[in-house]
Scaffold this active site. Structure first.
Site, PDB file in Angstrom:
ATOM      1  N   ASN A   9       0.860  -1.184   0.000  1.00  0.00           N
ATOM      2  CA  ASN A   9       0.000   0.000   0.000  1.00  0.00           C
ATOM      3  C   ASN A   9       0.895   1.233   0.000  1.00  0.00           C
ATOM      4  O   ASN A   9       1.525   1.547   1.014  1.00  0.00           O
ATOM      5  CB  ASN A   9      -0.882  -0.035   1.267  1.00  0.00           C
ATOM      6  N   LYS A  11       0.015   4.270  -0.194  1.00  0.00           N
ATOM      7  CA  LYS A  11      -0.662   5.425   0.418  1.00  0.00           C
ATOM      8  C   LYS A  11      -0.478   6.668  -0.465  1.00  0.00           C
ATOM      9  O   LYS A  11      -0.388   6.544  -1.677  1.00  0.00           O
ATOM     10  CB  LYS A  11      -0.154   5.641   1.842  1.00  0.00           C
ATOM     11  N   HIS A  94      -9.271   0.405   5.012  1.00  0.00           N
ATOM     12  CA  HIS A  94      -7.987   0.671   5.680  1.00  0.00           C
ATOM     13  C   HIS A  94      -8.215   1.564   6.903  1.00  0.00           C
ATOM     14  O   HIS A  94      -9.064   2.454   6.882  1.00  0.00           O
ATOM     15  CB  HIS A  94      -7.014   1.340   4.699  1.00  0.00           C
ATOM     16  N   GLU A  96      -6.696   4.020   8.052  1.00  0.00           N
ATOM     17  CA  GLU A  96      -6.580   5.473   7.821  1.00  0.00           C
ATOM     18  C   GLU A  96      -7.856   6.021   7.194  1.00  0.00           C
ATOM     19  O   GLU A  96      -8.269   7.141   7.489  1.00  0.00           O
ATOM     20  CB  GLU A  96      -5.346   5.758   6.942  1.00  0.00           C
ATOM     21  N   GLU A 166      -5.154  -5.834  10.445  1.00  0.00           N
ATOM     22  CA  GLU A 166      -4.150  -4.798  10.688  1.00  0.00           C
ATOM     23  C   GLU A 166      -4.443  -4.116  12.018  1.00  0.00           C
ATOM     24  O   GLU A 166      -5.258  -3.181  12.075  1.00  0.00           O
ATOM     25  CB  GLU A 166      -4.198  -3.751   9.573  1.00  0.00           C
ATOM     26  N   GLY A 172       2.376   1.695  10.819  1.00  0.00           N
ATOM     27  CA  GLY A 172       3.265   2.845  10.684  1.00  0.00           C
ATOM     28  C   GLY A 172       3.917   3.264  11.995  1.00  0.00           C
ATOM     29  O   GLY A 172       4.479   4.355  12.094  1.00  0.00           O
ATOM     30  N   SER A 212       3.650  -2.728  10.284  1.00  0.00           N
ATOM     31  CA  SER A 212       5.102  -2.651  10.465  1.00  0.00           C
ATOM     32  C   SER A 212       5.835  -3.945  10.097  1.00  0.00           C
ATOM     33  O   SER A 212       6.803  -4.319  10.765  1.00  0.00           O
ATOM     34  CB  SER A 212       5.445  -2.215  11.896  1.00  0.00           C
TER      35      SER A 212
HETATM   36  C1  PEP Z   1      -0.632  -0.268   6.161  1.00  0.00           C
HETATM   37  O1  PEP Z   1      -0.739   0.924   6.005  1.00  0.00           O
HETATM   38  O2  PEP Z   1      -1.505  -1.043   5.737  1.00  0.00           O
HETATM   39  C2  PEP Z   1       0.539  -0.768   6.875  1.00  0.00           C
HETATM   40  C3  PEP Z   1       0.557  -2.024   7.255  1.00  0.00           C
HETATM   41  O3  PEP Z   1       1.542   0.136   7.092  1.00  0.00           O
HETATM   42  P1  PEP Z   1       2.995  -0.176   7.728  1.00  0.00           P
HETATM   43  O4  PEP Z   1       3.516  -1.426   7.079  1.00  0.00           O
HETATM   44  O5  PEP Z   1       3.819   1.015   7.418  1.00  0.00           O
HETATM   45  O6  PEP Z   1       2.772  -0.367   9.197  1.00  0.00           O
END
Ligand code: PEP
Length: 263
Positions: A9, A11, A94, A96, A166, A172, A212
């Protein structure tokens, strides 16, 4: 049998020249494998990215879409618009989008319906916040999320759904769920699907972990029985890291032989 998937992703990162450069790099690092590899650039770059990756094994997917077919929804993009630029898969839900754009499981269920009606595949994201986990509510929160957004569907719809667990506290932040925490939740999700549908829906749906994931922790997480791949944010912006994560799937010990076929 379920698929093993790694989706990046991007973003709101990368303009057209940066997209071209990253895709060139991705092509350099890509190897033939049984893992389905996806990248989700910004909407403005979907067409160009799809053209650049024509004939490759990397699928270009979208980060979001609107539930309506068309109409007075300024700034939005529909499923048929995505299909017209060569996109067949969309990330929905997601954290966000939920946090900053007020997406709820109820509104997401409309997007889910529209994507499926348009023959698209969905990467459906959900996960608990830190306070839910601290209050030992993480399983009930996750169950509510998938129930409200997905359980109106027939079992057959799950052929076109990939789930992405997630935990919000791990996105993040550099903080990762431990492999055991991920396995416990993925197993719980599969059991929830057995109870609502049947064993074959539960066995066949791919459940990705996101939060992460990095080259250094990917293999340990992916070696868990019910973890079928990852949704990757930050590390997806670097081709070497991204493909180190993809390759970690193939070398994770629980994978059947056909998933070890990196040439
Ligand atoms: C995400 O935004 O779906 C995500 C998993 O981000 P990150 O890997 O940076 O934690």
């Amino acid at each position: 049998m379920r698929k093993h998937v790694v989706a990046g992703n991007w973003k709101m990162n990368n303009d057209i020249p940066q997209t071209e450069a990253l895709i060139q790099d991705l092509k350099r690092h890509a190897k033939t494998s049984e893992v389905e590899v996806m990248i989700a650039p910004s909407a403005t770059n979907l067409w160009h990215a799809s053209e650049l990756l024509k004939g490759s094994d990397i699928e270009v997917i979208a980060q979001n879409m609107h539930f309506a077919e068309n109409g007075a929804f300024t700034g939005e993009i529909s499923a048929s618009m995505l299909k017209s630029v060569g996109v067949k898969t969309v990330i929905l839900g997601h954290s966000e989008r939920r946090a900053y754009y007020n997406e709820t499981d109820k509104s997401l269920s409309k997007k889910v319906n529209s994507a499926l009606d348009n023959g698209m595949t969905i990467v459906f994201c959900f996960g608990e916040e830190l306070q839910d986990r601290k209050a030992d509510m993480h399983q009930s929160v996750v169950k509510d999320q998938i129930q409200s957004a997905l359980f109106h569907l027939d079992a057959s719809a799950f052929k076109n759904i990939i789930l992405a667990y997630e935990p919000v506290w791990a996105i993040g932040t550099g903080e990762t769920a431990s492999p055991d925490q991920a396995q416990e939740m993925h197993h719980f999700i599969r059991n929830t699907l057995v109870n609502q549908y049947n064993q074959s829906v539960a066995d066949d749906v791919s459940i990705l972990y996101g939060g992460s994931v990095k080259p250094s922790n990917a293999k340990e997480i992916f070696s868990k029985q019910d973890v079928d791949g990852g949704l990757i944010g930050g590390a997806a912006l670097n081709a070497e890291d991204f493909f180190a994560i993809v390759n970690a799937i193939s070398s994770a010990s629980n994978f059947p032989l056909e998933f070890n076929a990196i040439s």
